[in-house]
Design a protein around this motif. Structure first.
Motif, PDB file in Angstrom:
ATOM      1  N   GLY A  32       0.567  -1.167   0.016  1.00 12.56           N
ATOM      2  CA  GLY A  32       0.076  -0.022   0.114  1.00 12.56           C
ATOM      3  C   GLY A  32       0.626   1.207   0.091  1.00 12.56           C
ATOM      4  N   LEU A  33       0.260   2.505  -0.133  1.00 15.09           N
ATOM      5  CA  LEU A  33       0.629   3.652  -0.121  1.00 15.09           C
ATOM      6  C   LEU A  33       0.217   4.410   1.060  1.00 15.09           C
ATOM      7  N   SER A  34       1.217   5.037   1.890  1.00 17.10           N
ATOM      8  CA  SER A  34       0.818   5.971   3.031  1.00 17.10           C
ATOM      9  C   SER A  34       1.035   7.378   2.913  1.00 17.10           C
ATOM     10  N   PHE A  35       0.047   7.871   3.246  1.00 17.08           N
ATOM     11  CA  PHE A  35       0.211   9.659   3.265  1.00 17.08           C
ATOM     12  C   PHE A  35      -0.060  10.048   4.753  1.00 17.08           C
ATOM     13  N   PRO A  36       1.199  10.682   4.882  1.00 19.72           N
ATOM     14  CA  PRO A  36       1.373  11.363   6.395  1.00 19.72           C
ATOM     15  C   PRO A  36       0.437  12.517   6.406  1.00 19.72           C
ATOM     16  N   LEU A  37      -0.072  12.636   7.904  1.00 21.79           N
ATOM     17  CA  LEU A  37      -1.219  13.594   8.216  1.00 21.79           C
ATOM     18  C   LEU A  37      -0.440  15.108   8.881  1.00 21.79           C
ATOM     19  N   ASP A  38       0.766  14.684   9.159  1.00 21.46           N
ATOM     20  CA  ASP A  38       1.489  15.860   9.740  1.00 21.46           C
ATOM     21  C   ASP A  38       2.939  15.895   9.740  1.00 21.46           C
ATOM     22  N   LYS A  39       3.715  16.697  10.433  1.00 16.39           N
ATOM     23  CA  LYS A  39       5.092  16.788  10.140  1.00 16.39           C
ATOM     24  C   LYS A  39       5.502  15.939  11.234  1.00 16.39           C
ATOM     25  N   MET A  40       6.847  15.315  11.228  1.00 13.85           N
ATOM     26  CA  MET A  40       7.506  14.711  12.068  1.00 13.85           C
ATOM     27  C   MET A  40       8.720  15.449  12.602  1.00 13.85           C
ATOM     28  N   GLY A  41       8.821  15.761  13.649  1.00 14.83           N
ATOM     29  CA  GLY A  41       9.872  16.574  14.260  1.00 14.83           C
ATOM     30  C   GLY A  41      10.059  17.865  13.583  1.00 14.83           C
ATOM     31  N   GLY A  42       9.198  18.503  12.957  1.00 17.05           N
ATOM     32  CA  GLY A  42       9.188  19.712  12.161  1.00 17.05           C
ATOM     33  C   GLY A  42       9.314  19.426  10.700  1.00 17.05           C
ATOM     34  N   ALA A  43       9.697  18.116  10.371  1.00 13.87           N
ATOM     35  CA  ALA A  43       9.955  17.888   8.810  1.00 13.87           C
ATOM     36  C   ALA A  43       8.806  17.302   8.233  1.00 13.87           C
ATOM     37  N   LYS A  44       8.697  18.007   7.067  1.00 18.14           N
ATOM     38  CA  LYS A  44       7.200  17.426   6.142  1.00 18.14           C
ATOM     39  C   LYS A  44       7.617  15.988   5.584  1.00 18.14           C
ATOM     40  N   ILE A  45       6.986  14.994   5.857  1.00 16.16           N
ATOM     41  CA  ILE A  45       7.148  13.831   5.477  1.00 16.16           C
ATOM     42  C   ILE A  45       6.750  13.510   3.922  1.00 16.16           C
ATOM     43  N   ASN A  46       6.967  12.975   3.222  1.00 20.22           N
ATOM     44  CA  ASN A  46       6.638  12.374   1.593  1.00 20.22           C
ATOM     45  C   ASN A  46       5.773  11.440   1.565  1.00 20.22           C
ATOM     46  N   THR A  47       5.156  11.071   0.770  1.00 27.44           N
ATOM     47  CA  THR A  47       4.247  10.002   0.596  1.00 27.44           C
ATOM     48  C   THR A  47       5.180   8.543   0.734  1.00 27.44           C
ATOM     49  N   GLY A  48       4.528   7.649   1.548  1.00 25.56           N
ATOM     50  CA  GLY A  48       5.473   6.562   1.760  1.00 25.56           C
ATOM     51  C   GLY A  48       4.758   5.136   0.900  1.00 25.56           C
ATOM     52  N   TYR A  49       5.436   4.083   1.153  1.00 28.05           N
ATOM     53  CA  TYR A  49       5.064   2.651   0.688  1.00 28.05           C
ATOM     54  C   TYR A  49       5.487   1.902   1.396  1.00 28.05           C
ATOM     55  N   GLY A  50       4.970   0.469   1.189  1.00 28.53           N
ATOM     56  CA  GLY A  50       5.355  -0.688   1.838  1.00 28.53           C
ATOM     57  C   GLY A  50       4.333  -1.719   2.054  1.00 28.53           C
ATOM     58  N   PHE A  51       4.398  -2.805   2.822  1.00 28.55           N
ATOM     59  CA  PHE A  51       3.637  -3.865   2.741  1.00 28.55           C
ATOM     60  C   PHE A  51       3.584  -4.560   4.058  1.00 28.55           C
ATOM     61  N   GLU A  52       2.880  -5.323   4.338  1.00 30.65           N
ATOM     62  CA  GLU A  52       2.468  -6.135   5.730  1.00 30.65           C
ATOM     63  C   GLU A  52       1.800  -7.547   5.456  1.00 30.65           C
ATOM     64  N   PHE A  53       2.401  -8.450   6.235  1.00 34.45           N
ATOM     65  CA  PHE A  53       1.973  -9.849   6.322  1.00 34.45           C
ATOM     66  C   PHE A  53       1.012 -10.041   7.460  1.00 34.45           C
ATOM     67  N   THR A  54      -0.015 -10.778   7.281  1.00 30.28           N
ATOM     68  CA  THR A  54      -0.773 -11.104   8.380  1.00 30.28           C
ATOM     69  C   THR A  54      -1.627 -12.152   8.379  1.00 30.28           C
ATOM     70  N   VAL A  55      -1.617 -12.821   9.458  1.00 27.30           N
ATOM     71  CA  VAL A  55      -2.376 -14.055   9.830  1.00 27.30           C
ATOM     72  C   VAL A  55      -3.410 -13.947  10.757  1.00 27.30           C
ATOM     73  N   ALA A  56      -4.703 -14.320  10.269  1.00 33.66           N
ATOM     74  CA  ALA A  56      -5.831 -14.190  11.160  1.00 33.66           C
ATOM     75  C   ALA A  56      -6.466 -15.630  11.530  1.00 33.66           C
ATOM     76  N   TYR A  57      -7.251 -15.608  12.758  1.00 34.72           N
ATOM     77  CA  TYR A  57      -8.227 -16.867  13.048  1.00 34.72           C
ATOM     78  C   TYR A  57      -9.346 -16.383  13.369  1.00 34.72           C
ATOM     79  N   ASP A  58     -10.335 -16.869  12.652  1.00 34.85           N
ATOM     80  CA  ASP A  58     -11.861 -16.616  13.271  1.00 34.85           C
ATOM     81  C   ASP A  58     -12.235 -17.371  14.629  1.00 34.85           C
ATOM     82  N   VAL A  59     -12.170 -16.661  15.735  1.00 31.63           N
ATOM     83  CA  VAL A  59     -12.467 -17.498  17.039  1.00 31.63           C
ATOM     84  C   VAL A  59     -14.204 -17.594  17.099  1.00 31.63           C
ATOM     85  N   ILE A  60     -14.825 -17.090  16.436  1.00 28.04           N
ATOM     86  CA  ILE A  60     -16.196 -17.278  16.371  1.00 28.04           C
ATOM     87  C   ILE A  60     -16.632 -16.786  14.883  1.00 28.04           C
TER      88      ILE A  60
END
Length: 191
Positions: A32-60
């Motif tokens: 996915g793409l990530s769009f920062p909502l605010d500055k970090m430590g006074g620095a403007k952050i540009n659009t980011g990118y990345g990924f995530e691996f997730t495992v899920a289990y339905d308990v009910i």
């Protein structure tokens, strides 16, 4: 180590007391793409990118727990006394998910949980400037799950994430609060 213990305990409590559901286990890869909502430590952050691996289990029926690991990269120009800074966020996520399954192939998905991530700042030569150490934040996510056949789903979602903390930069402490909206499409396999 406490963080892992909390999620393992939560998972065992939910599956042990409620029983196993028919849907069971799923694994998901979400770039996915990530769009920062605010500055970090006074620095403007540009659009980011990345990924995530997730495992899920339905308990009910329709309710499950999820655990994952992810990596995201942002950059900022003229920040932290360098021309360009790369900001990498890595770490773990976990929480509760609700999938409202319909008679059609389209379902709705809502997730909420905690993140246990850290930030690394690197200069334009790839040298590590700072590392925040792991800290706890939170996230909320909503979207749809579209069944595409043979227990495969496409899951376009929108996510809000907040990761507060402190980072030591050039022998000084600086408060950082990374907040962003992430748009991604997960590919999930149900087992």
């Amino acid at each position: 180590m406490k963080f892992y213990s909390i999620y393992i305990t939560l998972f065992l409590m939910l599956t042990g007391t409620v029983g196993f559901s028919q849907e069971g286990l799923s694994a998901e890869f979400r770039p996915g793409l990530s769009f920062p909502l605010d500055k970090m430590g006074g620095a403007k952050i540009n659009t980011g990118y990345g990924f995530e691996f997730t495992v899920a289990y339905d308990v009910i029926k329709d309710v499950g727990v999820y655990l994952g690991w992810g990596w995201k990269k942002f950059d900022a120009d003229n920040a932290f006394l360098t021309d360009q800074v790369d900001i990498e966020e890595t770490g773990y996520t976990g929480g509760i998910q609700y999938i409202l399954r319909k008679e059609s192939s389209l379902s709705y998905i809502i997730r909420g949980g905690l993140v246990y991530n850290h930030l690394e700042l690197e200069d334009n030569e790839g040298e590590l400037i700072a590392d925040s150490g792991h800290g706890i934040g939170w996230q909320a996510e909503a979207g749809v799950s579209l069944e595409i056949g043979n227990n495969w789903d496409l899951r376009p979602t929108i996510r809000y994430r907040n990761l507060p903390g402190n980072i030591e930069v050039f022998n000084g402490q600086m408060a950082v609060d990374l907040q962003y909206i992430s748009l991604g499409v997960g590919l999930a396999k149900r087992f």
